[in-house]
Write a protein that holds these residues in place. Structure first.
Motif, PDB file in Angstrom:
ATOM      1  N   ALA A  41      62.726  58.865 -35.039  1.00  0.00           N
ATOM      2  CA  ALA A  41      62.939  58.003 -33.866  1.00  0.00           C
ATOM      3  C   ALA A  41      62.463  56.574 -34.126  1.00  0.00           C
ATOM      4  CB  ALA A  41      62.223  58.576 -32.658  1.00  0.00           C
ATOM      5  N   ARG A  42      61.641  56.405 -35.119  1.00  0.00           N
ATOM      6  CA  ARG A  42      61.112  55.078 -35.422  1.00  0.00           C
ATOM      7  C   ARG A  42      62.216  54.109 -35.878  1.00  0.00           C
ATOM      8  NH1 ARG A  42      56.209  53.868 -39.649  1.00  0.00           N
ATOM      9  NH2 ARG A  42      56.087  51.655 -39.226  1.00  0.00           N
ATOM     10  N   PHE A  43      63.203  54.611 -36.630  1.00  0.00           N
ATOM     11  CA  PHE A  43      64.267  53.752 -37.141  1.00  0.00           C
ATOM     12  C   PHE A  43      65.111  53.136 -36.020  1.00  0.00           C
ATOM     13  CE2 PHE A  43      68.569  53.184 -38.941  1.00  0.00           C
ATOM     14  CZ  PHE A  43      68.276  52.134 -39.794  1.00  0.00           C
ATOM     15  N   PRO A  44      65.661  53.927 -35.063  1.00  0.00           N
ATOM     16  CA  PRO A  44      66.418  53.293 -33.969  1.00  0.00           C
ATOM     17  C   PRO A  44      65.546  52.355 -33.125  1.00  0.00           C
ATOM     18  CG  PRO A  44      66.799  55.651 -33.968  1.00  0.00           C
ATOM     19  CD  PRO A  44      65.754  55.376 -34.988  1.00  0.00           C
ATOM     20  N   ARG A  45      64.275  52.690 -32.956  1.00  0.00           N
ATOM     21  CA  ARG A  45      63.391  51.793 -32.205  1.00  0.00           C
ATOM     22  C   ARG A  45      63.222  50.459 -32.930  1.00  0.00           C
ATOM     23  NH1 ARG A  45      61.286  54.344 -27.944  1.00  0.00           N
ATOM     24  NH2 ARG A  45      61.094  56.609 -28.026  1.00  0.00           N
ATOM     25  N   ARG A  46      63.168  50.509 -34.266  1.00  0.00           N
ATOM     26  CA  ARG A  46      63.073  49.270 -35.033  1.00  0.00           C
ATOM     27  C   ARG A  46      64.366  48.475 -34.922  1.00  0.00           C
ATOM     28  NH1 ARG A  46      62.275  50.426 -40.786  1.00  0.00           N
ATOM     29  NH2 ARG A  46      64.359  49.651 -41.134  1.00  0.00           N
ATOM     30  N   LEU A  47      65.520  49.157 -34.931  1.00  0.00           N
ATOM     31  CA  LEU A  47      66.798  48.474 -34.757  1.00  0.00           C
ATOM     32  C   LEU A  47      66.845  47.763 -33.406  1.00  0.00           C
ATOM     33  CD1 LEU A  47      69.343  51.122 -36.089  1.00  0.00           C
ATOM     34  CD2 LEU A  47      68.507  49.085 -37.261  1.00  0.00           C
ATOM     35  N   ILE A  48      66.312  48.410 -32.384  1.00  0.00           N
ATOM     36  CA  ILE A  48      66.275  47.812 -31.052  1.00  0.00           C
ATOM     37  C   ILE A  48      65.346  46.608 -31.039  1.00  0.00           C
ATOM     38  CG2 ILE A  48      65.478  48.203 -28.681  1.00  0.00           C
ATOM     39  CD1 ILE A  48      66.456  51.143 -29.084  1.00  0.00           C
ATOM     40  N   GLU A  49      64.170  46.761 -31.623  1.00  0.00           N
ATOM     41  CA  GLU A  49      63.195  45.671 -31.634  1.00  0.00           C
ATOM     42  C   GLU A  49      63.730  44.443 -32.368  1.00  0.00           C
ATOM     43  OE1 GLU A  49      58.837  44.680 -33.542  1.00  0.00           O
ATOM     44  OE2 GLU A  49      59.425  46.767 -33.266  1.00  0.00           O
ATOM     45  N   GLU A  50      64.446  44.674 -33.469  1.00  0.00           N
ATOM     46  CA  GLU A  50      65.008  43.576 -34.257  1.00  0.00           C
ATOM     47  C   GLU A  50      66.359  43.121 -33.723  1.00  0.00           C
ATOM     48  OE1 GLU A  50      65.109  45.191 -38.190  1.00  0.00           O
ATOM     49  OE2 GLU A  50      62.924  45.134 -38.394  1.00  0.00           O
ATOM     50  N   ARG A  51      66.825  43.754 -32.643  1.00  0.00           N
ATOM     51  CA  ARG A  51      68.105  43.456 -32.000  1.00  0.00           C
ATOM     52  C   ARG A  51      69.276  43.543 -32.969  1.00  0.00           C
ATOM     53  NH1 ARG A  51      67.526  40.841 -26.661  1.00  0.00           N
ATOM     54  NH2 ARG A  51      65.320  40.917 -26.248  1.00  0.00           N
ATOM     55  N   ARG A  52      69.248  44.592 -33.787  1.00  0.00           N
ATOM     56  CA  ARG A  52      70.325  44.833 -34.740  1.00  0.00           C
ATOM     57  C   ARG A  52      71.344  45.826 -34.199  1.00  0.00           C
ATOM     58  NH1 ARG A  52      67.135  46.529 -39.902  1.00  0.00           N
ATOM     59  NH2 ARG A  52      69.237  47.086 -40.564  1.00  0.00           N
ATOM     60  N   ILE A  53      71.090  46.359 -32.993  1.00  0.00           N
ATOM     61  CA  ILE A  53      72.012  47.290 -32.349  1.00  0.00           C
ATOM     62  C   ILE A  53      71.989  47.001 -30.845  1.00  0.00           C
ATOM     63  CG2 ILE A  53      70.313  49.135 -31.981  1.00  0.00           C
ATOM     64  CD1 ILE A  53      72.536  51.120 -32.847  1.00  0.00           C
ATOM     65  N   ARG A  54      73.146  47.200 -30.204  1.00  0.00           N
ATOM     66  CA  ARG A  54      73.210  46.993 -28.754  1.00  0.00           C
ATOM     67  C   ARG A  54      72.467  48.107 -28.042  1.00  0.00           C
ATOM     68  NH1 ARG A  54      78.050  47.869 -26.529  1.00  0.00           N
ATOM     69  NH2 ARG A  54      78.910  48.799 -28.390  1.00  0.00           N
ATOM     70  N   TYR A  55      71.838  47.766 -26.932  1.00  0.00           N
ATOM     71  CA  TYR A  55      71.143  48.776 -26.138  1.00  0.00           C
ATOM     72  C   TYR A  55      71.127  48.347 -24.682  1.00  0.00           C
ATOM     73  CZ  TYR A  55      67.066  45.677 -26.235  1.00  0.00           C
ATOM     74  OH  TYR A  55      66.217  44.613 -26.098  1.00  0.00           O
ATOM     75  N   VAL A  56      70.800  49.297 -23.812  1.00  0.00           N
ATOM     76  CA  VAL A  56      70.753  49.060 -22.375  1.00  0.00           C
ATOM     77  C   VAL A  56      69.400  49.521 -21.874  1.00  0.00           C
ATOM     78  CG1 VAL A  56      71.785  49.648 -20.149  1.00  0.00           C
ATOM     79  CG2 VAL A  56      73.238  49.453 -22.173  1.00  0.00           C
ATOM     80  N   LYS A  57      68.757  48.689 -21.052  1.00  0.00           N
ATOM     81  CA  LYS A  57      67.501  49.075 -20.419  1.00  0.00           C
ATOM     82  C   LYS A  57      67.821  49.580 -19.018  1.00  0.00           C
ATOM     83  CE  LYS A  57      63.641  47.805 -21.039  1.00  0.00           C
ATOM     84  NZ  LYS A  57      62.325  48.104 -21.500  1.00  0.00           N
ATOM     85  N   VAL A  58      67.390  50.797 -18.733  1.00  0.00           N
ATOM     86  CA  VAL A  58      67.548  51.388 -17.406  1.00  0.00           C
ATOM     87  C   VAL A  58      66.133  51.663 -16.923  1.00  0.00           C
ATOM     88  CG1 VAL A  58      68.561  53.254 -16.060  1.00  0.00           C
ATOM     89  CG2 VAL A  58      69.706  52.444 -18.134  1.00  0.00           C
ATOM     90  N   GLY A  59      65.597  50.710 -16.169  1.00  0.00           N
ATOM     91  CA  GLY A  59      64.200  50.822 -15.783  1.00  0.00           C
ATOM     92  C   GLY A  59      63.335  50.711 -17.021  1.00  0.00           C
ATOM     93  N   ARG A  60      62.523  51.710 -17.276  1.00  0.00           N
ATOM     94  CA  ARG A  60      61.688  51.688 -18.475  1.00  0.00           C
ATOM     95  C   ARG A  60      62.330  52.419 -19.642  1.00  0.00           C
ATOM     96  NH1 ARG A  60      56.866  56.036 -17.345  1.00  0.00           N
ATOM     97  NH2 ARG A  60      58.217  57.841 -17.432  1.00  0.00           N
ATOM     98  N   TYR A  61      63.502  53.002 -19.394  1.00  0.00           N
ATOM     99  CA  TYR A  61      64.182  53.774 -20.426  1.00  0.00           C
ATOM    100  C   TYR A  61      65.140  52.902 -21.219  1.00  0.00           C
ATOM    101  CZ  TYR A  61      62.412  57.587 -17.621  1.00  0.00           C
ATOM    102  OH  TYR A  61      61.582  58.425 -16.924  1.00  0.00           O
ATOM    103  N   VAL A  62      65.274  53.219 -22.493  1.00  0.00           N
ATOM    104  CA  VAL A  62      66.202  52.506 -23.371  1.00  0.00           C
ATOM    105  C   VAL A  62      67.308  53.478 -23.759  1.00  0.00           C
ATOM    106  CG1 VAL A  62      66.466  51.371 -25.605  1.00  0.00           C
ATOM    107  CG2 VAL A  62      64.394  51.019 -24.271  1.00  0.00           C
ATOM    108  N   ARG A  63      68.546  53.047 -23.589  1.00  0.00           N
ATOM    109  CA  ARG A  63      69.699  53.877 -23.954  1.00  0.00           C
ATOM    110  C   ARG A  63      70.604  53.057 -24.864  1.00  0.00           C
ATOM    111  NH1 ARG A  63      66.707  57.267 -22.484  1.00  0.00           N
ATOM    112  NH2 ARG A  63      66.943  58.591 -20.680  1.00  0.00           N
ATOM    113  N   ILE A  64      71.208  53.751 -25.823  1.00  0.00           N
ATOM    114  CA  ILE A  64      72.092  53.095 -26.780  1.00  0.00           C
ATOM    115  C   ILE A  64      73.499  53.664 -26.578  1.00  0.00           C
ATOM    116  CG2 ILE A  64      72.566  52.705 -29.223  1.00  0.00           C
ATOM    117  CD1 ILE A  64      69.563  53.131 -29.712  1.00  0.00           C
ATOM    118  N   PRO A  65      74.486  52.789 -26.349  1.00  0.00           N
ATOM    119  CA  PRO A  65      75.852  53.291 -26.186  1.00  0.00           C
ATOM    120  C   PRO A  65      76.341  53.952 -27.475  1.00  0.00           C
ATOM    121  CG  PRO A  65      75.689  51.000 -25.505  1.00  0.00           C
ATOM    122  CD  PRO A  65      74.410  51.349 -26.160  1.00  0.00           C
TER     123      PRO A  65
END
Length: 70
Positions: A19-43
Motif C-alpha cells: 500500500a505504500r507505493f500507491p500512497r507515494r504516487l498520490i503524495e507525489e501527484r503522479r496519479i489522479r485521485y479523489v478525496k472523499v472526506g478523509r478517504y482517498v480513492r483512485i479511479p
C-alpha cells in the motif's frame, strides 16, 4: 460516471505492490485521485492510465547475418 473508485489497498493489490507505493504516487501527484472526506480513492481509469504510460514495449533486434564459430 461509470468509473469505479478504488481504495489504496485495492490499487496496491492490482499493481502487485504494498500500500505504500500507491500512497507515494498520490503524495507525489503522479496519479489522479479523489478525496472523499478523509478517504482517498483512485479511479480505475487512472490506474489503467498509469500502467499504460509506464509500459515499456520490447524492441526487436534484427539479425545482421550468420556468424561463424571460431
Amino acid at each position: 460516471m461509470s468509473d469505479r473508485y478504488l481504495p489504496v489497498d485495492q490499487v496496491a493489490e492490482l499493481l502487485g505492490t504494498t500500500a505504500r507505493f500507491p500512497r507515494r504516487l498520490i503524495e507525489e501527484r503522479r496519479i489522479r485521485y479523489v478525496k472523499v472526506g478523509r478517504y482517498v480513492r483512485i479511479p480505475e481509469s487512472a490506474v489503467e492510465e498509469f500502467i499504460n504510460s509506464h509500459t515499456v514495449e520490447p524492441i526487436r533486434l534484427r539479425r545482421t547475418g550468420f556468424r561463424r564459430a571460431a
